[in-house]
Write a protein that holds these residues in place. Structure first.
Motif, mmCIF file in Angstrom:
data_model
loop_
_atom_site.group_PDB
_atom_site.id
_atom_site.type_symbol
_atom_site.label_atom_id
_atom_site.label_comp_id
_atom_site.label_asym_id
_atom_site.label_seq_id
_atom_site.Cartn_x
_atom_site.Cartn_y
_atom_site.Cartn_z
ATOM 1 N N ASN A 361 15.950 61.205 48.511
ATOM 2 C CA ASN A 361 15.126 59.867 49.100
ATOM 3 C C ASN A 361 16.203 59.144 50.098
ATOM 4 N N GLN A 362 16.418 59.537 51.061
ATOM 5 C CA GLN A 362 17.495 58.829 52.062
ATOM 6 C C GLN A 362 16.783 57.857 52.807
ATOM 7 N N GLU A 363 17.445 56.851 53.447
ATOM 8 C CA GLU A 363 16.578 55.879 53.989
ATOM 9 C C GLU A 363 16.087 56.168 55.227
ATOM 10 N N ASN A 364 15.319 55.210 55.942
ATOM 11 C CA ASN A 364 14.632 55.628 57.107
ATOM 12 C C ASN A 364 15.651 55.061 58.222
ATOM 13 N N PHE A 365 15.440 55.575 59.408
ATOM 14 C CA PHE A 365 16.213 55.051 60.696
ATOM 15 C C PHE A 365 15.617 53.880 61.242
ATOM 16 N N LEU A 366 16.555 52.936 61.289
ATOM 17 C CA LEU A 366 16.230 51.707 61.996
ATOM 18 C C LEU A 366 16.127 51.426 63.265
ATOM 19 N N ILE A 367 15.076 51.313 63.954
ATOM 20 C CA ILE A 367 14.875 51.416 65.400
ATOM 21 C C ILE A 367 14.578 49.764 65.651
ATOM 22 N N GLN A 368 15.885 49.361 66.466
ATOM 23 C CA GLN A 368 16.027 48.093 66.967
ATOM 24 C C GLN A 368 15.176 47.848 68.386
ATOM 25 N N ARG A 369 14.567 46.641 68.408
ATOM 26 C CA ARG A 369 13.798 46.352 69.394
ATOM 27 C C ARG A 369 13.888 44.934 69.978
ATOM 28 N N PRO A 370 14.170 44.582 71.106
ATOM 29 C CA PRO A 370 14.524 43.183 71.628
ATOM 30 C C PRO A 370 13.303 42.396 71.542
ATOM 31 N N GLU A 384 12.092 71.169 57.293
ATOM 32 C CA GLU A 384 11.572 70.242 56.205
ATOM 33 C C GLU A 384 10.042 69.781 56.501
ATOM 34 N N ASP A 385 9.597 69.860 57.859
ATOM 35 C CA ASP A 385 8.348 69.343 58.030
ATOM 36 C C ASP A 385 7.395 70.318 57.502
ATOM 37 N N VAL A 386 7.604 71.281 56.712
ATOM 38 C CA VAL A 386 6.852 72.103 56.115
ATOM 39 C C VAL A 386 6.182 71.606 54.599
ATOM 40 N N PHE A 387 6.833 70.638 54.082
ATOM 41 C CA PHE A 387 6.718 70.388 52.861
ATOM 42 C C PHE A 387 5.891 68.922 52.856
ATOM 43 N N GLY A 388 4.891 68.904 52.926
ATOM 44 C CA GLY A 388 4.062 67.568 52.944
ATOM 45 C C GLY A 388 4.060 66.718 51.672
ATOM 46 N N GLY A 389 4.472 67.342 50.423
ATOM 47 C CA GLY A 389 4.481 66.548 49.442
ATOM 48 C C GLY A 389 5.745 66.006 49.222
ATOM 49 N N GLU A 390 6.930 66.682 49.834
ATOM 50 C CA GLU A 390 8.181 66.090 49.756
ATOM 51 C C GLU A 390 8.215 64.709 50.663
ATOM 52 N N LEU A 391 7.682 65.001 52.007
ATOM 53 C CA LEU A 391 7.644 63.929 53.074
ATOM 54 C C LEU A 391 6.907 62.482 52.412
ATOM 55 N N ALA A 392 5.594 62.964 51.729
ATOM 56 C CA ALA A 392 4.895 61.750 51.143
ATOM 57 C C ALA A 392 5.663 61.088 50.109
ATOM 58 N N SER A 393 6.472 61.774 49.379
ATOM 59 C CA SER A 393 7.341 61.169 48.107
ATOM 60 C C SER A 393 8.308 60.466 48.816
ATOM 61 N N ARG A 394 8.936 60.787 49.916
ATOM 62 C CA ARG A 394 9.963 59.987 50.462
ATOM 63 C C ARG A 394 9.422 58.673 50.847
ATOM 64 N N ILE A 395 8.307 58.740 51.729
ATOM 65 C CA ILE A 395 7.702 57.581 52.182
ATOM 66 C C ILE A 395 7.006 56.592 51.080
ATOM 67 N N ARG A 396 6.657 57.481 49.986
ATOM 68 C CA ARG A 396 6.203 56.395 48.881
ATOM 69 C C ARG A 396 7.108 55.630 48.102
ATOM 70 N N ASN A 397 8.611 56.362 48.181
ATOM 71 C CA ASN A 397 9.386 55.891 47.259
ATOM 72 C C ASN A 397 10.498 55.070 48.321
ATOM 73 N N SER A 398 10.087 55.112 49.273
ATOM 74 C CA SER A 398 11.304 54.171 50.208
ATOM 75 C C SER A 398 11.307 52.822 50.016
ATOM 76 N N SER A 399 12.494 52.140 50.040
ATOM 77 C CA SER A 399 12.678 50.831 49.960
ATOM 78 C C SER A 399 11.785 49.831 51.023
ATOM 79 N N THR A 400 11.788 50.552 52.037
ATOM 80 C CA THR A 400 11.315 50.063 53.479
ATOM 81 C C THR A 400 10.004 51.073 53.702
ATOM 82 N N SER A 401 9.460 50.286 54.767
ATOM 83 C CA SER A 401 8.002 50.812 55.087
ATOM 84 C C SER A 401 8.365 51.867 56.237
ATOM 85 N N THR A 402 7.311 52.731 56.657
ATOM 86 C CA THR A 402 7.520 53.741 57.530
ATOM 87 C C THR A 402 6.677 53.463 58.532
#
Length: 507
Positions: A361-370, A384-402
């Protein structure tokens, strides 16, 4: 003694199943492959039910041969990485592809046992679909998993793609198998089968009426760089330097808000890059106010398992420390060596890596915008794009939105094959499941931008050195699949199988 006529019929039966498996694999590469695979599966179920249901051994062998035909055609490109790039002996390379295909086919064979164990029931189609879902889940889990070439990803060009945001790719698989079985039953029980198919059509149509994510902010200006470097170049110092120089120059001159270069764009440990490389890129980012993400070899000083390097995505944005994402789900043999298989790796004439594994559960990449709210991207690297359940879990458990998905990929290992189109469909399925757009930066292709509905919005030709400069609309929100993962469809499938076994014992 086996009668010669019976032996001949069995040989024809097995050969037919092998050919049908190969045809099914080939059909998935067509524009409407998700539609075409359904009637082909109906023919396969018919062929699998021609013989006596009482023999588990016969059914297991039939399913295995069908699966073997499917995976040998679908995964032949592994031969390119083993023989053409890796320099492995041709016979040994063929054997490796055959053994992997046979292992994958075993899951198909086990799923088809339903036709023997739970036959002669109007609910056989439900039991077959449920067993297929369970076997596909296990195929993506056991021994770190290899769920490539499932039935689900073809549904990005099929009728059941709208189900993915609700219950994921496994639910699409369930409906493909169930529908194809009902088509086979039209002659035997036309009224019930017709009503069932109408119900599935109505359910699918209703599912398309809702969406769970919505646009956020102004479109993001992006540049995706495709270098098109042969894999053999990174095994030579001059090739490594040439690749680093190209990507450095391309990233330095870009004025997009977000610039992305592919997996291992810098195929060298981060600490050993030419002096000042990262500092120069960071200085440019600070001056122009854009964001940069690219692949590099990460280096670790203290690791418990002794693995020093990782497959890393390095992100740079203004006034922020560097963002690090280390690949979590590694490729067996390509990125880590399973215990007892060093002899197999030694058969290659190229160095292979034994990478350290990043956190789940690594953090998302922050994209700065003026003058706008920052965006957050969930990063995946290639496999890693093969594993939908793992990606969904990461998004679900992330402390920030995606707000957007980003995949960095290098498929130069597999040459001019269908591997790139297969992974593109997997990326499309991930966008469907999450309701989020995706950016795919690849070395040789297919570099592309995907909408939240999985549609390809723009792409570059394969094996071309170019940049895709375009815009992408970010989204926010969570689909039911992101919230629940595979739990609903797995629970339904297990309940159906338990019910089927209870019915079988009673009758």
């Amino acid at each position: 003694m086996i009668h010669p006529l019976s032996r001949s019929r069995s040989a024809i039966h097995y050969l037919t199943l092998f050919i049908l498996g190969a045809v099914l694999a080939g059909a998935t590469e067509l524009s409407y492959g998700g539609w075409i695979q359904i009637p082909i599966l109906s023919v396969i179920w018919w062929q699998l039910t021609l013989e006596n249901h009482s023999s588990i051994k016969h059914q297991l062998l039939s399913g295995l041969i069908f699966g073997l035909g499917y995976f040998v055609i679908g995964l032949w490109w592994i031969y390119i990485s083993l023989h053409d790039v890796g320099g492995m002996n041709a016979a040994l390379s063929c054997m490796a592809v055959f053994l992997l295909s046979a292992y994958m086919a075993l899951y198909f064979a086990l799923a088809t046992l339903t036709l023997t164990l739970l036959h002669n029931s109007r609910f056989t189609g439900l039991f077959l679909a449920a067993s297929w879902v369970v076997m596909e889940f296990l195929r993506g889990y056991i021994f770190t998993g290899f769920p490539w070439m499932g039935l689900a990803e073809s549904q990005v060009n099929g009728p059941f793609s709208v189900i993915a945001p609700y219950f994921g790719g496994l639910a699409c698989t369930f409906l493909v198998v169930f529908t194809s079985w009902q088509i086979l039953q039209l002659k035997k029980d036309p009224l019930v089968s017709t009503l069932t198919l109408i119900f599935v059509i109505v359910l699918t149509a209703l599912s398309s009426l809702w969406s769970f994510t919505k646009p956020i902010g102004a479109p993001l200006r992006v540049e995706l760089i495709q270098g098109n470097f042969a894999q053999s170049l990174i095994f030579k110092p001059e090739g490594v330097l040439k690749q680093i120089e190209f990507y450095f120059a391309a990233m330095s001159k870009s004025h997009a808000e977000l610039i992305i270069a592919p997996e291992t764009a810098f195929p060298w440990p981060e600490s050993n890059l030419p002096s000042g490389t990262i500092d120069a890129l960071q200085k440019q980012i600070n001056q122009q106010g854009n964001n940069l993400l690219f692949g590099v070899i990460g280096r670790h000083t203290n690791t418990k398992d002794g693995r020093e390097f990782s497959n890393r995505a390095l992100g740079l944005s203004p006034a922020n420390p560097p963002y690090l994402y280390d690949k979590n789900h590694l490729v067996p043999f390509g990125e880590f060596i399973p215990p007892g298989f060093h002899w197999f790796v030694n058969a290659f004439n190229v160095p292979l890596s034994d990478f350290a594994r990043g956190g789940m559960n690594q953090e998302n990449f922050l994209i700065q915008r003026p003058n706008q709210k920052p965006l957050l991207a969930a990063i995946t690297i290639c496999y890693e794009d093969v594993f939908g359940g793992e990606l969904a879990s990461r998004i679900r458990n992330s402390s920030t939105s995606t707000n957007v998905l980003i995949n960095l990929t290098n498929l130069a290992w597999f040459g001019d094959s269908q591997a790139s189109s297969q992974q593109l469909r997997l990326s499309q399925l991930r966008s469907l499941e999450t309701g989020l757009p995706a950016l795919r930066a690849t070395n040789t292709g297919i570099t592309s931008v995907l909408g939240p509905d999985g549609k390809v919005l723009s792409s570059l030709p394969e094996f071309s050195q170019a940049s895709l400069i375009t815009q992408v609309q970010a989204y926010e929100g969570k689909t039911p699949y992101v919230r629940w993962g595979n739990l609903p469809i797995l629970s339904i499938s297990c309940i159906l199988l338990i019910w089927g076994l209870i019915r079988h014992r009673r009758f």
